[in-house]
Design a protein around this motif. Structure first.
Motif, short mmCIF file in Angstrom:
data_model
loop_
_atom_site.label_atom_id
_atom_site.label_comp_id
_atom_site.label_asym_id
_atom_site.label_seq_id
_atom_site.Cartn_x
_atom_site.Cartn_y
_atom_site.Cartn_z
N ALA A 223 0.84 -1.16 0.01
CA ALA A 223 0.26 0.10 0.10
C ALA A 223 0.88 1.16 -0.03
O ALA A 223 0.64 2.10 -0.88
CB ALA A 223 -0.94 0.06 1.19
N ARG A 224 1.91 1.33 0.74
CA ARG A 224 2.72 2.32 0.75
C ARG A 224 3.53 2.57 -0.30
O ARG A 224 3.69 3.82 -0.95
CB ARG A 224 3.57 2.38 2.25
CG ARG A 224 4.57 3.76 2.51
CD ARG A 224 3.64 4.82 2.51
NE ARG A 224 4.53 6.22 2.12
CZ ARG A 224 3.87 7.16 1.73
NH1 ARG A 224 2.71 7.24 1.31
NH2 ARG A 224 4.57 8.40 1.66
N GLU B 36 2.94 1.42 -3.28
CA GLU B 36 1.98 2.06 -4.35
C GLU B 36 1.64 3.52 -4.22
O GLU B 36 1.60 4.34 -5.29
CB GLU B 36 0.98 1.23 -4.59
CG GLU B 36 1.01 -0.25 -5.10
CD GLU B 36 -0.21 -1.03 -5.22
OE1 GLU B 36 -0.27 -1.82 -5.88
OE2 GLU B 36 -0.94 -0.68 -4.53
N ASP B 37 1.36 4.16 -3.11
CA ASP B 37 0.95 5.21 -2.91
C ASP B 37 2.21 6.26 -3.25
O ASP B 37 2.07 7.24 -3.55
CB ASP B 37 0.72 5.58 -1.31
CG ASP B 37 -1.01 4.92 -1.25
OD1 ASP B 37 -1.50 4.60 -2.17
OD2 ASP B 37 -1.34 4.85 -0.07
N ALA C 154 2.34 6.55 -6.95
CA ALA C 154 1.27 7.04 -7.35
C ALA C 154 1.60 8.93 -7.03
O ALA C 154 1.24 9.59 -7.93
CB ALA C 154 0.06 6.89 -6.72
N GLU C 155 2.16 9.21 -5.94
CA GLU C 155 2.42 10.61 -5.73
C GLU C 155 3.47 10.97 -6.72
O GLU C 155 3.52 12.14 -7.05
CB GLU C 155 2.69 10.76 -4.27
CG GLU C 155 2.93 12.02 -3.81
CD GLU C 155 1.68 13.04 -4.05
OE1 GLU C 155 1.58 14.21 -3.87
OE2 GLU C 155 0.39 12.51 -4.02
N ASP D 199 -5.02 4.69 -11.67
CA ASP D 199 -4.89 4.18 -10.41
C ASP D 199 -3.93 3.08 -10.15
O ASP D 199 -3.50 2.64 -11.16
CB ASP D 199 -6.53 4.00 -9.90
CG ASP D 199 -6.94 2.77 -10.32
OD1 ASP D 199 -6.36 2.01 -11.04
OD2 ASP D 199 -7.87 2.63 -9.97
N ASN D 200 -3.91 2.72 -8.70
CA ASN D 200 -2.69 1.70 -8.75
C ASN D 200 -2.92 0.45 -9.49
O ASN D 200 -2.12 0.00 -10.23
CB ASN D 200 -2.62 1.38 -7.17
CG ASN D 200 -2.22 2.62 -6.30
OD1 ASN D 200 -1.31 3.47 -6.92
ND2 ASN D 200 -2.66 2.77 -5.06
#
Length: 561
Positions: free
Chosen positions: A193-194, A196-197, A200-201, A444-445
């Motif tokens: 999750a982190r 991918e975030d 994404a950022e 998105d991811n």
């Protein structure tokens, strides 16, 4: 200063306010120079100021890489992430002063056209409006590095990191390989999750920067950041098509032969790194013994390489063994004010240890050979050309591999050539993935993972993640640090590999001639563009139709496929 060793190199955080004042004063001298010699002197002073900042950054970064838990150098890395982007404006102002200089024609004759071609590209990569985005990307990149450097993977009562667990993924016992590989990917799954975030950022920030600078998307800005002056996305796409047509089929045959050797019905993700039923080739001896043989190897290869390897050893310019808290991977960098390259790696008892000693040494030998090139931009070539030096050195050192591998030498030769072939489709998958992501930044991811699945089907159809939910979702790309930290730096390896194959074939026919071409290439540094350096070395342009097929046909004879 020349006698001191790396632990004695002075680190001092640069006073950017003071340096900026000095920089701007010299910049005005460059703009107002009445005589060519005054303009040249101003360029040299600007080089000196920029080199001092680079020196501080690289000393700090190396010491941070060696121990990402070191609070002081971790803090310095964070400081650079925050403040170094402001120096991008210095570079842009300097390049504009060069391009608009009344002595431009004479300066170009003195320094060569490459500086000015690079300047034309680079002035399109920065404006003050993107400073905050650059700082944020740097911070995210450091977070990703720290996450990976601090990875703790529990297995059978022992704790491993992402480097030290690798040998367990190559043991003959298939169940143990599966356990080790599963444990490693479980760490990625837990941090998915982190990770991918973060990416994404990064995509959002880079897309914003590109828009502010007038690009349609980040692809154009990414190419400009890589200083690509003589080719673009269209040529790269054609190169990838050639890899798909002529290399992917050979790679698939290699995987099928591997499956047959191992006696399994299907190659699973935990089988890919295990090449022979009798075990992978492993270097013999302790790390100290390996380095001692490398010393002998480079003494015998040439006087230049022998003297240089002794220089690296005597000045402690290598940190080779894996340790807890150490950043993963390997690299070579250059400490300008000490005119010293530095080699960083993570020995883990696999053949990769030897690949690092040859690959990163190739980088180091090149930048040391061109350390006196001026201006500063010419110490290193662009990444694509730089990888020719490193990958070709892997082949030039073939005659000494028996000293590392003993009875496993033939297995090493096969694994190395086969691995070079297998890498090319993967490298193209990473490259096309990035093009697709930045051309479609609204994804998105899940959308980005779906693109990676497409890339696997196109370039890596052998992959079988059916019994691993995390990898089956299209997440393998999340382990590739370049995608996060240096976007579009990956096709460079593929282009260079085709060039390195050519050096290998030339070396077989006439070592003296091939080595002379290689040394000439190293000494040229970054004074020419990628394609000009390819021509200087007497190599064929990898973008030209037919070149990939020609090289593939000649190299596959060594693989019996």
């Amino acid at each position: 200063m020349s006698q001191i060793t790396f632990p004695e190199f002075t680190y001092e955080r640069p006073d950017l306010d003071r340096l900026e004042t000095a920089f701007n004063a010299v910049l005005e001298e460059l703009k107002a120079a009445d005589h060519l010699n005054d303009a040249i002197a101003a360029v040299e002073q600007i080089d000196s100021i920029r080199a001092s900042v680079s020196t501080a950054y690289n000393i700090g970064y190396i010491r941070y890489s060696i121990n990402t838990r070191d609070e002081f150098y971790r803090g310095e890395k964070d400081w650079f992430d925050q403040h170094l982007p402001r120096t991008e404006q210095w570079k842009v102002d300097y390049y504009r002063a060069l391009l608009d200089n009344p002595h431009r024609e004479a300066l170009q004759q003195h320094f060569g056209a490459q500086l000015f071609d690079s300047a034309e590209v680079s002035i399109r990569t920065f404006r003050p409006e993107i400073l905050e985005e650059l700082q944020s990307v740097n911070k995210l990149s450091s977070e990703f590095t720290q996450m990976r450097g601090g990875a703790e993977i529990e297995l059978e009562g022992e704790t491993y990191n992402l480097s030290s667990i690798t040998p367990l993924e190559q043991v003959p016992d298939r169940e143990k390989r599966k356990e080790a590989s599963s444990a490693k990917w479980q760490w990625f799954a837990e941090n998915r999750a982190r990770i991918e975030d973060i990416y994404a950022e990064m995509v959002k920030l880079r897309t914003s920067m590109a828009a502010k600078l007038g690009y349609d998307n980040f692809v154009g800005l990414g190419y400009a950041n890589m200083n690509r002056t003589d080719y673009g996305p269209e040529q790269v796409a054609n190169f990838r098509r050639q890899i798909q047509d002529h290399i992917v089929p050979i790679a698939q045959k290699l995987y099928d032969k591997q499956r047959e050797r191992l006696g399994v019905d299907r190659l699973h993700y935990y089988d890919l790194s295990f090449r022979f039923p009798t075990g992978n080739p492993k270097p013999q001896g302790t790390p100290d013994e390996i380095v001692a043989h490398a010393d002998r190897m480079y003494q015998e290869l040439s006087k230049e390489t022998g003297d240089f390897f002794r220089y690296l050893r005597d000045k402690n310019l290598m940190d080779l063994e894996a340790k807890d808290g150490k950043a993963p991977g390997g690299y070579c960098t250059f400490i300008n004010d000490y005119q010293s390259p530095y080699i960083f790696s993570n020995f883990n008892g696999t053949s990769h240890d030897i690949d690092v000693l040859t690959h990163e040494f190739g980088h180091a030998f090149q930048v040391y050979s061109s350390r006196d090139q001026r201006p500063l931009e010419y110490n290193w070539p662009t990444y694509d050309a730089a990888e020719i030096h490193s990958m070709s050195m892997e082949f030039f050192t073939y005659p000494w591999m028996e000293g590392f591998f003993g009875p496993d030498t033939d297995k090493y030769y096969f694994s190395h050539v086969a691995g070079s072939f297998r890498f090319l489709p993967y490298g193209c998958a990473v490259d096309e993935f990035q093009h697709r992501v930045y051309e479609n930044p609204e994804l998105d991811n899940a959308g980005r993972n779906a693109i990676w699945k497409e890339m696997e089907a196109k370039y890596l159809p052998h992959l079988d993640y059916s019994d691993h939910d995390h990898l089956h979702d299209g997440t393998f790309w999340q382990s590739q640090g370049h995608i996060f930290s240096v976007p579009f730096y990956y096709i460079d390896y593929c282009l260079a590999q085709i060039c390195a194959f050519q050096f290998f074939l030339k070396d077989e026919q006439d070592h003296e001639s091939a080595w002379a071409d290689y040394v000439r290439l190293c000494k040229a540094g970054g004074s020419k563009s990628f394609l000009e350096l390819v021509e200087l070395a007497g190599l064929e342009n990898p973008f030209e139709d037919g070149v990939v097929k020609k090289i593939a046909d000649r190299m596959r004879e060594r693989l019996d496929v």
